[in-house]
Design an enzyme around this catalytic site. Structure first.
Site, short mmCIF file in Angstrom:
data_model
loop_
_atom_site.label_atom_id
_atom_site.label_comp_id
_atom_site.label_asym_id
_atom_site.label_seq_id
_atom_site.Cartn_x
_atom_site.Cartn_y
_atom_site.Cartn_z
N ILE A 22 0.84 -1.20 0.00
CA ILE A 22 0.00 0.00 0.00
C ILE A 22 0.87 1.24 0.00
CG2 ILE A 22 -1.67 1.36 1.29
CD1 ILE A 22 -2.82 -1.05 2.40
N GLU A 76 -6.11 2.15 3.73
CA GLU A 76 -5.70 1.74 2.39
C GLU A 76 -6.01 0.28 2.13
OE1 GLU A 76 -1.60 1.46 -0.27
OE2 GLU A 76 -1.52 2.14 1.81
#
Length: 250
Positions: free
Chosen positions: A8, A189
């Protein structure tokens, strides 16, 4: 953030990236042994925009929350880890705190990942010095645990602290990196663009400060996170304390 194997990260608002490319990038990440969990991890990293279908671009990306621009030396925030229901083995998400990643190709970040690849929710603390692979902690984590995460920069040295105040453990890692220092952020995320169902329908951050200043006083920019191209996780207004906000799915 990454499933013990993916990534991420950074917010590159000028770049439009398809989910196919994102998936390929995530698949390239590998598990870090030792303190890492046994499952294959997914990595977290730069902020990307997702496109869904020819000629279309969904409004969200892989980051949702608030980012402030500047050469910050500290970023800190707290949250309560939400309970989830897995909808598929592709579901993966993490709340995290970091420096860099919006307008740069590096991110120094730490948080908690919720991974559904095993068929049920697995919670793991982690840190990542993107573009290096994420490292997962073996310390126990449960839904409902209260966390505080802090990233501190001193020159090219970064100290990443993650504390589970409910279970009473802290992990501190110090690493070196030559980074741009372009931003600071408090983010959720999903590198797989796939969120589990989150109990209560929101994720909330408190005590968000960059360089010791309240989030509201650092000219923050809100970011929407894509959820399968059909839904969006959006940050609400910053609270009256200047340090808190919640993200909700719509």
């Amino acid at each position: 953030m990454a499933r013990a194997g993916e990534r991420i990260g950074n917010h590159m608002s000028s770049t439009s990236v398809t989910r196919v490319l994102a998936a390929a990038t995530l698949a390239a990440a590998s598990l870090v042994a030792g303190t890492a969990a046994a499952a294959t991890p997914v990595g977290f990293g730069p902020q990307m925009r997702f496109g869904h279908g020819s000629g279309t671009s969904f409004s969200g990306g892989n980051w949702g929350g608030y980012v402030s621009f500047g050469s910050f030396t500290t970023a800190t925030a707290s949250w309560t880890e939400p309970a989830v229901t897995c909808n598929s083995s592709n579901d993966l998400f993490a709340p995290w705190v970091g420096i860099d990643g919006d307008g740069s190709s590096s991110v120094e970040q730490t948080g908690v990942a919720t991974d559904c690849s095993s068929g049920h929710a697995v919670y793991q603390g982690w840190y990542e010095m993107y573009p290096a692979a994420p490292v997962y902690y073996s310390n126990p984590v449960s839904a409902g645990d209260h966390f505080t995460a802090t990233v501190t920069r001193s020159g090219t040295s970064y100290k990443l602290d993650l504390t589970d105040t409910t279970k009473g453990w802290t992990k501190t890692i110090t690493k070196s990196a030559n980074a741009k220092h372009s931003s600071a952020e408090a983010i959720i995320e999903s590198p797989t663009d796939s969120y589990p169902t989150i109990s209560g329908g929101k994720v909330s951050f408190t005590g968000v400060k960059f360089d010791g200043k309240s989030l509201a006083s650092t000219s923050p920019q809100g970011l929407d996170a894509d959820d399968r191209g059909s839904y969006t996780w959006s940050p609400g207004s910053i609270g009256s304390d200047g340090q808190s906000f919640s993200l909700t799915r719509h």
